[in-house]
Enzyme design. Structure first.
Site, PDB file in Angstrom:
ATOM      1  CG  HIS A  10      -1.923   1.099   1.226  1.00 48.73           C
ATOM      2  ND1 HIS A  10      -2.973   1.146   0.335  1.00 48.73           N
ATOM      3  CD2 HIS A  10      -2.027   2.219   1.993  1.00 48.73           C
ATOM      4  CE1 HIS A  10      -3.696   2.246   0.558  1.00 48.73           C
ATOM      5  NE2 HIS A  10      -3.130   2.909   1.554  1.00 48.73           N
ATOM      6  CD  GLU A  38      -2.943  -1.683  -2.022  1.00 45.85           C
ATOM      7  OE1 GLU A  38      -2.820  -1.174  -0.920  1.00 45.85           O
ATOM      8  OE2 GLU A  38      -3.450  -1.079  -2.990  1.00 45.85           O
ATOM      9  CG  ASN A  84      28.289 -26.720  -5.475  1.00 42.50           C
ATOM     10  OD1 ASN A  84      28.478 -27.254  -6.563  1.00 42.50           O
ATOM     11  ND2 ASN A  84      28.801 -27.190  -4.358  1.00 42.50           N
TER      12      ASN A  84
END
Length: 674
Positions: free
Chosen positions: A46, A68, A410
Site C-alpha cells: 500500500h 493489494e 551448488n
C-alpha cells in the site's frame, strides 16, 4: 510539486519495501494462516503504491494495486495461500524491483506487466476489492480512536510537573493531514523536526513507531515541553505542505500522581497554503520517543570514499612524521607525534566503521533463491541464517554476493538429496542449508553448510586425474582435505548432467579467484553421507592493512600479517634438500624455502654466511618460508593498486608509500605458495 527532490527518498524507501515484501511473502508461505504477516505485506504494498502514484510511476502503482487486491482477498478469507499464489506474488515483486531499478538508473520505470496483472486478476477470484477493505480499516481505526484515552504515563507526568516548576510550558498539538496526502511519514517527520528544534517531545499519539509505519488515519497528536510561544510554534507547523489543520492546547498537571487536566485553547484557523518543502531522509531518521533519541543521516558512499582517500594520505604522512621524530629525537616533537598517532588511530577506526555494512544486505536475497531452487529441483530445503548482523567493508560486500550465490546453488543441486533418498538414508525429508557469518580476529568468516550427501572422494579424484589436474602417481599421497579442495580447480565438475543450476564446469574456480582477489581464502570440508561445509575467510577491510616490512638488498617489501605464522632466524646448515628443493624442518614439518631475491630478481642481496632470516607464511594447510635479508618491523600501510599499466605482475598485489617517501611493493604470498 517538484518531484526530483523526492526521487532519492522514493528509491531508497521503495527498495526497503521490496525487501520487506520478499521476506514476508516467504514467511507467509510457511505460515499461511498468519494474518499479521498478510497485513505486513499489505502495508508495504500500500505504501509503495501511494509513493509510486505520487511520483507519477503509473505502471508501478497499477501493479501494486492488483497485488493489494489479491492480498485483500487472502486476509478476508476469500483466497487461500497456495504455492501458485506465492509464485505469482513473487513474480509481481520481481517486476516491481525491476521498475524501481529502472528509475534508479535514470529510466522512466515503465514495463509491460500485462501478463502478471492477468495472473493476479485470475488469482483474485472475485475479491471484494481494495476500496471495501480500506473503508473497513478506516472505520475500525476511527472506532479505536474514540475508545482510547490519551493518557500520560507516570514518567511523562513527572516530567510535565518538573518542567512547569522550571518555567517551561507543556503544549499538545493536534495535526490533521489532508485526506489526499500520500507521503504521510514525511509530513510526520517534518512536524517532529520543527518541534525538536523548539523543545523536547515527550509523547505522541499514536506512538512514534506507528507514525513511522503510517499506521494512523490523517490525525496525530504530539506533546511538547518548550519555552517558546505556543502560537509561534503552531504557525511553524502550519508551513508544512499537505497539512489541513493544526490545533494547539496547553497541558497542566497538578501533581505527578493525579490525573491530568487538559486546558484546551480555541481551535485555530486551518494551515496556510502549501509551501514546497524538500522531503528529508525519512528512511533513516524517523521520529523517536524522546527518552532515548538516536539520530542518523544517510551519506553518499562517494563522500566516504573521498574521506578514506584523504585519510590514507594522512597515514602516509603520519609514517613520515614518526620517522623524522625518531631522527630528530626532540621530546616535545616526540610527544606531539605520539598524540597525533593515537588520535589518527581512533579516527581510522571511526572511518573504517562508517564503511562497515552488515552482511544481512547480501544474505537477504538467499531465502528466496533457496525456495525457487527447491521448486525447480523438486526437493525440500530450508535455509538457516546465523550472524546476519556481522559487518564487512562495503567494497567486500559489493563483491561477495555472486560467489555466495554460486555456493548456495551448488549446495542445493549437488548437496541436498531428493526426499526419497534422504528417507532411505534415515534423514529428515527436508534438507537444511546453514549460512553463518562471524568475526574472528581481523577477519570475517562465512560458512555455507548443508546436511546433504557430502562430496564423493573417489569421484572427485577420478575426475581430477581424467582432467589432468592431478597425476595418477601423486593421487595416493593426497589427504582427504586436499582431494575435496580440488573442486575449486579450473574447469572441474562432477555433474553427470549439465543443467541451468550448475554442472557446466565453471563456478567454483570463479568463486575461488573472486575471493582471493579480495585477499581472502576458501576451503571445503566434507563427510560423505553427512554433508559439506564451505568456509570463506575475508579481511575486514581492503584499504589499510597491517604488514611486516622486510628488506631484500636495497629494496623494501611488505608481507600482510594475516598470512604470516611467525618469523625466524635459522642457521644455514639447517637447510636441507628434498626433491631438488631447499627445505627446512619447522616444528616437525618439511617447509620449502622461497628465495625472494631470486623471484623478484633483486641485485646486491646481502648474503649472511651463517644465518638466514625467514618468514613462515600459510595458505590454507600449506606452509612456506620466505627468505629475506632483514626484518624492518610491523606497520600499518595504505594499499595502493599498481594502476592499469601494471595489471598482472606476478606475486605483487599492490604498493604502498613509506614514511621516507620510498615505495614498497606488497607481496601476494598466496601466489608464491603452490
Amino acid at each position: 510539486m517538484e518531484m526530483s527532490q523526492y526521487l532519492e527518498v522514493f528509491i531508497e524507501e521503495s527498495r526497503e519495501h521490496i525487501q520487506s515484501l520478499n521476506e514476508n511473502v516467504l514467511l507467509l508461505e510457511k505460515s499461511p494462516d498468519d494474518l499479521q504477516i498478510v497485513n505486513e505485506i499489505f502495508r508495504s504494498a500500500h505504501t509503495l503504491k501511494g509513493m509510486s502514484a505520487t511520483m507519477g510511476y503509473e505502471d508501478l502503482a497499477n501493479l501494486t494495486h492488483k497485488m493489494e487486491n489479491v492480498l485483500d482477498a487472502i486476509r478476508n478469507g476469500k483466497l487461500s495461500v497456495t504455492p501458485d499464489i506465492i509464485d505469482v506474488i513473487f513474480t509481481a515483486v520481481d517486476h516491481l524491483e525491476a521498475m524501481v531499478e529502472s528509475v534508479a538508473n535514470g529510466g522512466d520505470g515503465k514495463m509491460d506487466v500485462s501478463g502478471t496483472i492477468a495472473r493476479l486478476e485470475a488469482a483474485e477470484q472475485g475479491s471484494a476489492g481494495e476500496k471495501k477493505a480500506e473503508k473497513e480499516a478506516s472505520a475500525a481505526t476511527a472506532e479505536k480512536a474514540e475508545t482510547e484515552e490519551d493518557e500520560f504515563d507516570q514518567y511523562e507526568q513527572a516530567v510535565i510537573v518538573q518542567s512547569e516548576e522550571q518555567g517551561y510550558s507543556c503544549y499538545q498539538f493536534t495535526v490533521t493531514l489532508r485526506s489526499d496526502c500520500l507521503l504521510k511519514a514525511a509530513r510526520v517527520f517534518m512536524v517532529f523536526d520543527i518541534l525538536e528544534k523548539c523543545g523536547e517531545i515527550i509523547h505522541s499519539d499514536p506512538p512514534a513507531d506507528q507514525l513511522e509505519e503510517e499506521q494512523f488515519d490523517n490525525e496525530f497528536k504530539v506533546t511538547l515541553i518548550s519555552k517558546e510561544d505556543r502560537e509561534e510554534i503552531r504557525q511553524k507547523i502550519c508551513k508544512v505542505s499537505e497539512i489541513e489543520d493544526v490545533k494547539a492546547s496547553t497541558v497542566t498537571l497538578s501533581k505527578p500522581e493525579s490525573g491530568q487536566h487538559l486546558e484546551t485553547a480555541e481551535p485555530e484557523k486551518p494551515a496556510a497554503e502549501e509551501k514546497k518543502q524538500a522531503a528529508p531522509d525519512i528512511a533513516e531518521k524517523h521520529p523517536q520517543k524522546q527518552k532515548h533519541t538516536t539520530k542518523t543521516i544517510r551519506v553518499n558512499i562517494e563522500r566516504l570514499d573521498n574521506l578514506l582517500n584523504l585519510f590514507e594520505e594522512l597515514v602516509i604522512d603520519r609514517g613520515r612524521l614518526e620517522q623524522i621524530a625518531k631522527e630528530v629525537n626532540h621530546p616535545e616533537l616526540n610527544e606531539t607525534v605520539e598524540r597525533m598517532s593515537r588520535i589518527s588511530g581512533d579516527l581510522q577506526t571511526i572511518i573504517l566503521n562508517m564503511r562497515m555494512v552488515p552482511v544481512e544486505t547480501v544474505f537477504n536475497r538467499f531465502p528466496r533463491l533457496v525456495r525457487q531452487l527447491a521448486r525447480e529441483l523438486h526437493k525440500k530445503m530450508d535455509l538457516d541464517i546465523i550472524g546476519a548482523e556481522t559487518e564487512l567493508d562495503r567494497t567486500v560486500i559489493d563483491e561477495i554476493g555472486d560467489p555466495l550465490v554460486h555456493l548456495i546453488r551448488n549446495s542445493c543441486d549437488h548437496g541436498i538429496e531428493q526426499p526419497e533418498e534422504r528417507k532411505r538414508a534415515g534423514k529428515p525429508e527436508t534438507g537444511t542449508i546453514t549460512l553463518k557469518a562471524y568475526h574472528s580476529g581481523n577477519h570475517v568468516f562465512i560458512e555455507i553448510e548443508d546436511d546433504g550427501a557430502g562430496i564423493n572422494r573417489e569421484k572427485v579424484l577420478e575426475k581430477a586425474i581424467e582432467k589432468g589436474i592431478v597425476k595418477k602417481e601423486e593421487a595416493g599421497s593426497l589427504t582427504d582435505s586436499q582431494i575435496y579442495n580440488l573442486i575449486f580447480e579450473s574447469g572441474f565438475s562432477t555433474a553427470d548432467h549439465v543443467s541451468d543450476i550448475s554442472g557446466r564446469g565453471v563456478g567454483l574456480d570463479v568463486v575461488k579467484s573472486t575471493i582471493q582477489s579480495l585477499g581472502g581464502s576458501i576451503s571445503v570440508h566434507s563427510a560423505e553421507g553427512r554433508g559439506s561445509v564451505f568456509t570463506i575467510q575475508l579481511p575486514l577491510t581492503l584499504s589499510i592493512i597491517s604488514v611486516m616490512l622486510v628488506e631484500i638488498g636495497t629494496e623494501k617489501y611488505a608481507v600482510p600479517l594475516s598470512s604470516i605464522v611467525e618469523t625466524a632466524i635459522i642457521k644455514k646448515d639447517e637447510i636441507l634438500k628434498a626433491h631438488h628443493q631447499k627445505v627446512i624442518d619447522f616444528r616437525g614439518k618439511v617447509v620449502p624455502l622461497v628465495f625472494l631475491n631470486e623471484i623478484f630478481e633483486v641485485p646486491d642481496a646481502k648474503q649472511n654466511d651463517e644465518y638466514v632470516s625467514v618468514l613462515i607464511v600459510r595458505k590454507g594447510e600449506k606452509l612456506a618460508a620466505f627468505v629475506v635479508d632483514a626484518f624492518i618491523g610491523q606497520q600499518e600501510i595504505v594499499l595502493k593498486s599498481l594502476g592499469n599499466y601494471l595489471t598482472n605482475v606476478f606475486a605483487i598485489s599492490g604498493a604502498t608509500i613509506l614514511g621516507n617517501g620510498q615505495v614498497a611493493l606488497i607481496i601476494d604470498s598466496n601466489a608464491l605458495i603452490k
